[in-house]
Motif scaffolding. Structure first.
Motif, PDB file in Angstrom:
ATOM      1  N   SER A  49       0.783  -1.344   0.005  1.00  0.00           N
ATOM      2  CA  SER A  49      -0.125   0.023  -0.167  1.00  0.00           C
ATOM      3  C   SER A  49       0.668   1.194  -0.029  1.00  0.00           C
ATOM      4  O   SER A  49       0.408   2.253  -0.326  1.00  0.00           O
TER       5      SER A  49
ATOM      6  N   SER B 115      -8.646  -0.668   1.136  1.00  0.00           N
ATOM      7  CA  SER B 115      -9.001   0.077   2.552  1.00  0.00           C
ATOM      8  C   SER B 115      -7.976   0.754   3.043  1.00  0.00           C
ATOM      9  O   SER B 115      -8.052   1.935   3.512  1.00  0.00           O
TER      10      SER B 115
ATOM     11  N   SER C 236      -6.899   3.900   0.694  1.00  0.00           N
ATOM     12  CA  SER C 236      -7.798   4.900   0.876  1.00  0.00           C
ATOM     13  C   SER C 236      -7.562   5.869   2.023  1.00  0.00           C
ATOM     14  O   SER C 236      -7.809   7.009   1.777  1.00  0.00           O
ATOM     15  N   LEU C 237      -6.814   5.301   2.951  1.00  0.00           N
ATOM     16  CA  LEU C 237      -6.484   5.946   4.237  1.00  0.00           C
ATOM     17  C   LEU C 237      -5.331   7.223   4.035  1.00  0.00           C
ATOM     18  O   LEU C 237      -4.996   8.043   4.762  1.00  0.00           O
ATOM     19  N   HIS C 238      -4.501   7.076   2.799  1.00  0.00           N
ATOM     20  CA  HIS C 238      -3.579   7.900   2.249  1.00  0.00           C
ATOM     21  C   HIS C 238      -3.840   9.493   2.077  1.00  0.00           C
ATOM     22  O   HIS C 238      -3.257  10.505   2.337  1.00  0.00           O
ATOM     23  N   THR C 239      -5.244   9.493   1.826  1.00  0.00           N
ATOM     24  CA  THR C 239      -5.794  10.928   1.788  1.00  0.00           C
ATOM     25  C   THR C 239      -5.223  11.928   1.032  1.00  0.00           C
ATOM     26  O   THR C 239      -4.480  11.790   0.030  1.00  0.00           O
ATOM     27  N   TYR C 240      -4.622  12.837   2.009  1.00  0.00           N
ATOM     28  CA  TYR C 240      -3.971  14.291   1.418  1.00  0.00           C
ATOM     29  C   TYR C 240      -2.363  13.801   1.008  1.00  0.00           C
ATOM     30  O   TYR C 240      -1.858  14.580  -0.033  1.00  0.00           O
TER      31      TYR C 240
ATOM     32  N   GLN D 272      -2.833  13.064  -2.609  1.00  0.00           N
ATOM     33  CA  GLN D 272      -3.339  14.338  -3.391  1.00  0.00           C
ATOM     34  C   GLN D 272      -2.264  15.189  -3.705  1.00  0.00           C
ATOM     35  O   GLN D 272      -1.993  16.036  -4.597  1.00  0.00           O
ATOM     36  N   TYR D 273      -1.240  15.222  -2.584  1.00  0.00           N
ATOM     37  CA  TYR D 273       0.139  16.303  -2.492  1.00  0.00           C
ATOM     38  C   TYR D 273       0.793  15.564  -3.640  1.00  0.00           C
ATOM     39  O   TYR D 273       1.253  16.396  -4.631  1.00  0.00           O
TER      40      TYR D 273
END
Length: 395
Positions: free
Chosen positions: A147, A203, A206-210, A213-214
């Protein structure tokens, strides 16, 4: 008030950690969770570890309270017949088996839907039922690695580090509990069941979030930053005279107050550290200055001083201190559970609080403890029939 999932019946075929943790969360909220286990064997976690409470593995106890255990040989035709009769009287069938195994046992969504069109079937797998990794085995460590989570966990220049919490498993457990609850709501509105497909890898990613996006926006590939934050400074764990304290300065208001408390008000005006962006660029200069000041007092002293000024901070507790934490005990996150043989043991409580909701905790079940009860009360079998099933190795 009755528990939120009172009246929901879940046939739980899962083992190990991810599945049982999910079904325990739902059992804590009042669902009747019937754990389906192989006769004479059961969940492999029953034998995990050297620490035992009330004759049970402490590991097994931690994720299997409030459940009922039924032994049932699903490899036999008669065992599958009984399973299908239970499916007809249940709301959810839950598993963390490989798709091929599920098919072989006759427990796939297609199988169970034929016996209960409104059934909700939820499967947790490592990578999903299809795709290039579908047949690969995996455990928490593997998932954390694939992941990318391990790539930026740990101290700079050191080997990759696994997160202490097994988030490769627990992230999927949380997603499964969320999805099952959502599916139950949908069925309440439409009368339709459904098939839920939860991948542990999906799952965790999905927790990497920002962080992701960075990266998409053009940031460098994330690297290990210890307890620090990629875009907030100061933020992390700092050594004190007798331990560690965590401090998070997210706004300039916090920063100015923090500098005053440390006795270095000039840092707030220093152009290298005026804004968070300035501090991020110059963290290598700033952090040693802060460390030099914080080492002068104990953790408790700093927590008291900083908390009075509303600076976000917290002691870095070892787990023995967590169990004694006054906030957690106030919130019933450390609870006493009766051991069937006598006495009590402490466990972690249910993190979901609903006003006036009844909450109870039952010790994890012995293998097959509720087999006779379930076959009698739900399926209406007689004692003679149950004895025959037991003699033939079906239960």
């Amino acid at each position: 008030m009755k528990p939120l999932l009172d009246g929901v019946r879940i046939l739980d075929m899962s083992q190990m950690l991810a599945g049982p943790y999910c079904s325990m969360l739902m059992a804590d909220l009042g669902a009747e969770v019937i754990k389906i286990e192989s006769p004479g064997e059961g969940d492999r976690i029953r034998q995990m570890g050297i620490y035992r409470i009330g004759g049970q593995s402490a590991y097994f106890l931690s994720i299997n309270r409030n459940k009922k255990s039924v032994t049932l040989n699903l490899k036999s035709e008669k065992g599958r017949e009984i399973f299908y009769e239970l499916v007809k009287k249940s709301d959810v069938v839950f598993d963390n088996l490989r798709p091929a195994t599920l098919q072989k046992l006759g427990a796939s969504y297609e199988h169970v839907k034929g016996h209960n069109p409104k059934i909700i079937s939820c499967s947790i797998t490592a990578f999903g039922p299809d795709g290039p990794y579908a047949d690969h085995p995996a455990f928490d460590l593997t998932l954390q690695a694939i992941s990318g989570a391990m790539s930026y966990t740990g101290e700079p220049g050191r080997p990759p580090v696994r997160m202490g919490l097994p988030m490769g498993d627990l992230a999927g457990a949380l997603m499964a509990a969320f999805s099952i609850s959502s599916a139950l709501y949908k069925r309440e509105k439409t009368g339709e069941g459904c098939k839920l497909d939860i991948s542990l890898l999906d799952s965790v990613v999905s927790l990497h979030t920002y962080v992701v996006q960075y990266l998409v926006a053009g940031s460098p590939i994330p690297e290990q930053i210890g307890s620090g934050h990629i875009s907030v400074v100061p933020y992390g764990a700092f050594k004190t005279a007798d331990g560690w304290i965590t401090i998070a300065i997210f706004t300039e208001r916090f920063w100015e107050n923090f500098c005053n408390i440390l006795g270095v008000p000039e840092l707030a005006k220093d152009p290298r550290f005026t804004t968070n962006n300035d501090r991020s660029k110059n963290r290598g200069v700033l952090i040693p200055m802060i460390e030099e000041k914080l080492i002068a007092k104990t953790t408790d002293e700093w927590v008291e001083i900083l908390s009075k000024e509303r600076i976000p901070c917290g002691a870095l507790n070892t787990m023995d201190k967590v169990l004694q934490d006054e906030q957690l005990r106030h919130r019933d996150m450390i609870v006493a559970v009766e051991i069937p043989e006598g006495g009590k043991t402490e466990m972690l409580g249910n993190p979901v609080k609903a006003k006036d909701m009844d909450q109870m905790y039952r010790f994890s079940p012995e293998l097959g403890e509720h087999t006779e009860q379930i076959l009698t009360e739900i399926l209406g079998l007689e004692e003679l029939e149950i004895n025959e099933l037991r003699d033939n190795g079906i239960i």
